[in-house]
Design a protein around this motif. Structure first.
Motif, PDB file in Angstrom:
ATOM      1  N   THR A  79      20.353  96.968 -77.679  1.00 29.68           N
ATOM      2  CA  THR A  79      20.181  97.864 -76.539  1.00 29.68           C
ATOM      3  C   THR A  79      19.896  99.289 -77.000  1.00 29.68           C
ATOM      4  O   THR A  79      19.683 100.174 -76.182  1.00 29.68           O
ATOM      5  N   THR A  89      17.406 100.879 -77.732  1.00 25.47           N
ATOM      6  CA  THR A  89      15.957 100.674 -77.716  1.00 25.47           C
ATOM      7  C   THR A  89      15.160 101.935 -77.978  1.00 25.47           C
ATOM      8  O   THR A  89      13.956 101.869 -78.138  1.00 25.47           O
ATOM      9  N   TYR A  99      17.555  90.442 -68.307  1.00 25.19           N
ATOM     10  CA  TYR A  99      16.760  90.593 -67.084  1.00 25.19           C
ATOM     11  C   TYR A  99      17.287  89.603 -66.066  1.00 25.19           C
ATOM     12  O   TYR A  99      17.647  88.481 -66.413  1.00 25.19           O
ATOM     13  N   GLN A 101      16.773  97.145 -59.616  1.00 24.48           N
ATOM     14  CA  GLN A 101      16.223  96.056 -60.445  1.00 24.48           C
ATOM     15  C   GLN A 101      15.201  96.619 -61.430  1.00 24.48           C
ATOM     16  O   GLN A 101      15.219  96.290 -62.614  1.00 24.48           O
ATOM     17  N   LYS A 159      15.024  97.118 -65.791  1.00 21.90           N
ATOM     18  CA  LYS A 159      13.990  96.741 -66.758  1.00 21.90           C
ATOM     19  C   LYS A 159      13.544  97.934 -67.591  1.00 21.90           C
ATOM     20  O   LYS A 159      13.056  97.764 -68.708  1.00 21.90           O
ATOM     21  N   ASN A 160      13.666  99.139 -67.026  1.00 18.16           N
ATOM     22  CA  ASN A 160      13.247 100.334 -67.761  1.00 18.16           C
ATOM     23  C   ASN A 160      14.298 101.426 -67.651  1.00 18.16           C
ATOM     24  O   ASN A 160      14.065 102.466 -67.048  1.00 18.16           O
ATOM     25  N   PRO A 161      15.484 101.184 -68.236  1.00 19.19           N
ATOM     26  CA  PRO A 161      16.577 102.132 -67.988  1.00 19.19           C
ATOM     27  C   PRO A 161      16.284 103.537 -68.519  1.00 19.19           C
ATOM     28  O   PRO A 161      16.930 104.490 -68.105  1.00 19.19           O
ATOM     29  N   GLU A 162      15.328 103.665 -69.447  1.00 16.35           N
ATOM     30  CA  GLU A 162      15.090 104.970 -70.043  1.00 16.35           C
ATOM     31  C   GLU A 162      14.035 105.757 -69.269  1.00 16.35           C
ATOM     32  O   GLU A 162      13.881 106.949 -69.469  1.00 16.35           O
ATOM     33  N   ASP A 190      28.294 104.544 -75.666  1.00 21.09           N
ATOM     34  CA  ASP A 190      27.797 104.647 -77.037  1.00 21.09           C
ATOM     35  C   ASP A 190      26.513 105.455 -76.973  1.00 21.09           C
ATOM     36  O   ASP A 190      25.530 105.008 -76.378  1.00 21.09           O
ATOM     37  N   GLU A 248      24.109 105.845 -78.649  1.00 26.09           N
ATOM     38  CA  GLU A 248      22.852 105.225 -79.067  1.00 26.09           C
ATOM     39  C   GLU A 248      22.224 104.373 -77.979  1.00 26.09           C
ATOM     40  O   GLU A 248      21.033 104.108 -78.011  1.00 26.09           O
ATOM     41  N   VAL A 249      23.041 103.887 -77.035  1.00 21.46           N
ATOM     42  CA  VAL A 249      22.493 102.952 -76.053  1.00 21.46           C
ATOM     43  C   VAL A 249      22.485 103.510 -74.629  1.00 21.46           C
ATOM     44  O   VAL A 249      22.206 102.782 -73.691  1.00 21.46           O
ATOM     45  N   GLY A 267      19.187 102.673 -73.543  1.00 22.12           N
ATOM     46  CA  GLY A 267      18.683 101.315 -73.667  1.00 22.12           C
ATOM     47  C   GLY A 267      19.491 100.277 -72.927  1.00 22.12           C
ATOM     48  O   GLY A 267      18.990  99.197 -72.607  1.00 22.12           O
ATOM     49  N   ASP A 268      20.741 100.608 -72.610  1.00 19.15           N
ATOM     50  CA  ASP A 268      21.617  99.626 -71.960  1.00 19.15           C
ATOM     51  C   ASP A 268      21.300  99.581 -70.472  1.00 19.15           C
ATOM     52  O   ASP A 268      21.288 100.599 -69.789  1.00 19.15           O
ATOM     53  N   ASN A 269      21.036  98.381 -69.953  1.00 18.34           N
ATOM     54  CA  ASN A 269      20.670  98.274 -68.538  1.00 18.34           C
ATOM     55  C   ASN A 269      21.755  97.586 -67.723  1.00 18.34           C
ATOM     56  O   ASN A 269      21.556  97.275 -66.561  1.00 18.34           O
ATOM     57  N   LEU A 324      21.846  96.583 -63.672  1.00 19.79           N
ATOM     58  CA  LEU A 324      21.850  95.183 -63.231  1.00 19.79           C
ATOM     59  C   LEU A 324      23.020  94.917 -62.300  1.00 19.79           C
ATOM     60  O   LEU A 324      22.874  94.251 -61.275  1.00 19.79           O
TER      61      LEU A 324
END
Lengths: 289, 477
Positions: free
Chosen positions: A138, A140, A159, B122, B126-129, B363, B365-366, B369-371, B375
């Motif tokens: 994660t 990313t 997803y 939703q 898919k694109n948390p950033e 964290d 770092e995430v 990136g963490d979604n 969700l």
């Protein structure tokens, strides 16, 4: 019952307006293609129809999600394909080096190529999809591999492709590159060649073989995920058709039947007008002199 | 002994009676289309006979009454049905307006906006950033809150409109009551001689019927011919005495606080709240005070649940910069209770979309990136969060629409039924009291012939007298 002129007139007016109201409804239904215009026209129907509309929207979102997931996995598949080629090449070179007696120049050449391969594998490790590193867990937004240092985690990116159905779509660097350490194995080959320790290459070949197996296993996993998602998309598409059919049943207009009803009402309307015209006009006055 | 001119007099009575009958026929025809008019009938009677040697001899005709042909039972039924029709028509009208406010089915209704809100989460998963996706999530949230706020404003508007209508209706009711009182006075005067005041009564009956549609009334006619009208046990009109209804709408922004109060203009006293039992006014008050607030409360329940569920998850998530414990929705006035009026997207988030918490792991770092939190929030769509865990938000909202639909259907059917009954009653009344032109024409010919015949009788009498005077006894010439 005593019938007066006004009784006739009132009845005619009421009947005409009832028929016209019917025709108005039929016209509206035909023009919009929908049977239900307001909740009060069919309370149970509209609740059903709204539920289906919501389900359809949701279905569309899940289809989009599944397709995006497939696209992500295809990127991963491409990356793994290149990776396989690279590791295989490394393996072949190592086998060659282990079999023959190479001159220092040849060793140098092999070494150079393996270094190139390592660079390429580094690039593959940093593969991006939609500006995100796909092998970084994660994490990313950061390069998972830079100058020999790995920066990543082992979390799955999930997803949602159905109510409560969450599919992991990523392979972590751990699974692909590190459980059997591809970079490390190649690095060893480089070192052994450099110091001409050809007797050590046998172990390296074995390690590289394991690396190839690991990458192939990952590819199989990606392939399986893509398959699963394609099936999901197919199922969602079927569901969409099904929902649309139900929606049409609840809220759709049966044009043929409606037009027939409307023609019928139109005839009634014309008849009412014709009869009205005959009934209202004459009174005794018309016949007195 | 027979008087010489006796026959002439009978002829004259005939002429006069038939001519009067023609007048009434003419009056009927003239009023054939007058609303509320009751046809009148001439009642003729022979004048008292004279005793002569041979027996009793007739003395001609006289008119004793102009009868108003009316069935008062239909009047009573009409009043009952009109009271119900008034109430249901009003309710139906307001419910149809509520249907427009909820605007289902459409792409801009609460349901659509709510669906779009979950979809935005939703997409975020898919694109948390992504900044653009975050902006979309924020915007969808703003749209959702605005839609709820707008609904609230429309409810308030509707209630304020209803109060305007109530004000107008109250004026109309007071005017009608005054007119009925005035007619009471005239009718009592006119009928003190013993004859019914036909046309005045027509007018009063029509006013009473209109009043019955406006407000539920009980009507009693007394021995002097005056009507007494009661509303919920309180006298509105009693012979020549009048009470008034006063509409106190002192705080327009709080429409349910407006009251209807009894006021006696004669001595300026107040007699408490008006108890409504039917009619248009009751329809308005019921809608304003119970039906609209009930829908408002139900939607508010939805607002509260959505806001609290989203907040609960959002608070434990982490934004792009690691900020946590941020509410996604806040109340507009800073209180704790979410409702349709009192919800907005946290102004901090509106200013800085990085605060939207898509990540669930603390964290650095995430954070991008963490979604998983996105969700989790998107999954709220199907969480059974309402009615003690048996309904999703959508289920709950659709139940509201279903209820609205059922109410609308009921009111529509009630209006249709009542209108149909009233149509039938109108026809019955028309059948009894309405003017039939054929009938009037027939009567006209009947009276005309009788008139001609009476004239002929006078001519005959005239000739008799001529014979008597000029031909008899030429001896004296």
């Amino acid at each position: 019952m005593r019938i007066t002129n006004n009784v006739l007139v009132n009845n005619l007016k009421n009947n005409l307006s009832r028929t016209i109201a019917n025709m108005e409804r039929q016209q509206r239904q035909l023009a919009t293609g929908r049977r239900i215009g307001k909740p009060s026209e069919d309370p149970t129907g509209i609740v059903e129809s709204m539920r289906l509309v919501s389900r359809l929207r949701e279905n569309k979102v899940y289809q989009d999600n599944a397709k995006d997931a497939i696209s992500w996995l295809e990127t991963a598949d491409d990356a793994l394909n290149s990776l396989t080629t690279a590791v295989r090449r490394g393996y072949e070179l190592t086998v060659q080096a282990a079999n023959g007696i190479l001159s220092p120049e040849d060793r140098e050449a092999v070494n150079a190529e393996i270094r190139q391969l390592m660079d390429e594998i580094g690039v593959i490790a940093n593969t991006m999809h939609n500006d995100r590193y796909i092998f970084a867990g994660t994490n990313t937004m950061n390069k998972p591999y830079e100058d020999g240092v790995w920066q990543h985690n082992q979390e799955n990116v999930l997803y949602e492709v159905g109510i409560g159905v969450k599919i992991p779509i990523n392979l972590t660097a751990e699974e692909v590159f590190l459980e059997e350490d591809i970079m490390g194995s190649l690095q060893k080959v480089v070192e052994h060649l450099e110091y001409n320790q050809t007797q050590e290459l046998g172990a390296d070949i074995e390690a590289l073989q394991k690396c190839i197996d690991q990458v192939l296993a990952c590819r199989a996993k990606v392939g399986a995920s893509i398959n699963r998602l394609e099936m999901t998309v197919a199922r969602l598409e079927e569901q969409e058709v099904h929902y649309k059919e139900l929606q049409a049943e609840v809220d759709g207009v049966d044009a043929a039947q409606l037009i027939m009803e409307m023609k019928n009402d139109e005839n009634v309307y014309r008849a009412a007008l014709a009869v009205g015209a005959r009934v209202i006009m004459p009174t005794l006055v018309d016949f007195l002199r | 002994m027979r008087s010489t001119f006796f026959g002439l007099n009978i002829g004259y009575k005939g002429l006069a009676a038939q001519q009067r009958a023609l007048d009434v026929t003419s009056h009927n025809i003239a009023n054939a289309n007058t609303p509320g008019y009751t046809r009148q009938d001439v009642i003729m009677e022979p004048t008292p006979a004279q005793k002569v040697l041979e027996g009793y001899v007739g003395t001609g005709v006289t008119i004793t009454d102009f009868r108003r042909i009316r069935d008062s039972f239909i009047d009573i039924q009409m009043r009952t049905e009109n009271r119900a029709l008034g109430e249901w028509e009003t309710k139906d009208n307001i419910i149809k307006k509520l249907e427009v406010i909820f605007n289902e089915p459409s792409d801009t209704s609460i349901r659509s906006v709510l669906d779009q809100f979950w979809e935005a989460w939703q997409t975020l998963s898919k694109n948390p950033e992504s900044v653009s996706v975050r902006t979309d999530v924020m915007q969808r949230g703003v749209t959702l809150a605005n839609t709820f706020n707008h609904l609230d404003a429309q409810f308030l508007d509707l209630q304020m409109d209803i109060n305007k209508e109530i004000g107008l209706k109250v004026n109309e009711i007071n005017t009608q009551a005054r007119q009925i009182r005035d007619l009471n006075i005239k009718i009592m005067e006119a009928e003190s001689g013993g004859h019914t005041a036909n046309d005045l009564r027509d007018k009063r009956d029509m006013l009473v019927e209109q009043l019955a549609k406006n407000i539920g009334i009980d009507v009693v006619e007394d021995e002097l011919g005056a009507v007494n009208i009661l509303v919920g046990g309180q006298t509105l009109v009693s012979r020549a005495v009048l009470a008034e209804i006063q509409f106190n709408n002192n705080s327009p922004l709080n429409p349910t606080a407006a009251t209807l109060e009894w006021y006696v203009p004669a001595d300026g006293t107040y007699l408490g709240q008006v108890k409504l039992t039917g009619g248009i006014l009751k329809g308005y008050v019921d809608m304003r005070d119970s039906v609209i607030p009930a829908y408002q409360a139900e939607v508010s329940e939805l607002v509260k649940a959505v806001a609290e569920e989203v907040n609960a998850l959002h608070r434990i998530g982490f934004g792009l910069d690691g900020t946590t414990e941020v509410d996604f929705f806040t109340t507009t006035d800073g209180s704790l209770e979410f409702n349709t009026k009192n919800i907005q997207v946290n102004s901090l988030i509106q200013e800085d979309i990085n605060l939207i918490a898509a990540a669930a792991t603390d964290d650095p770092e995430v954070y991008a990136g963490d979604n998983s939190n996105a969700l989790a929030i998107a999954a709220l769509k199907n969480k059974l969060a309402m009615n003690n865990g048996v309904a999703s938000f959508n289920d709950f909202y659709m139940a509201i629409i279903g209820k609205l639909g059922v109410q609308g259907q009921e009111s529509g059917q009630m209006v249709a039924n009542r209108s149909y009954i009233i149509e039938q009653l109108m026809n019955q009344r028309e059948s009894v009291s309405g003017v039939s032109l054929d009938e009037e024409m027939t009567n006209m010919i009947k009276y005309q012939h009788a008139y001609s015949a009476a004239a002929r009788i006078i001519t005959a009498m005239d000739q008799c007298l001529e014979t008597l005077i000029f031909r008899l006894g030429v001896v004296g010439r």
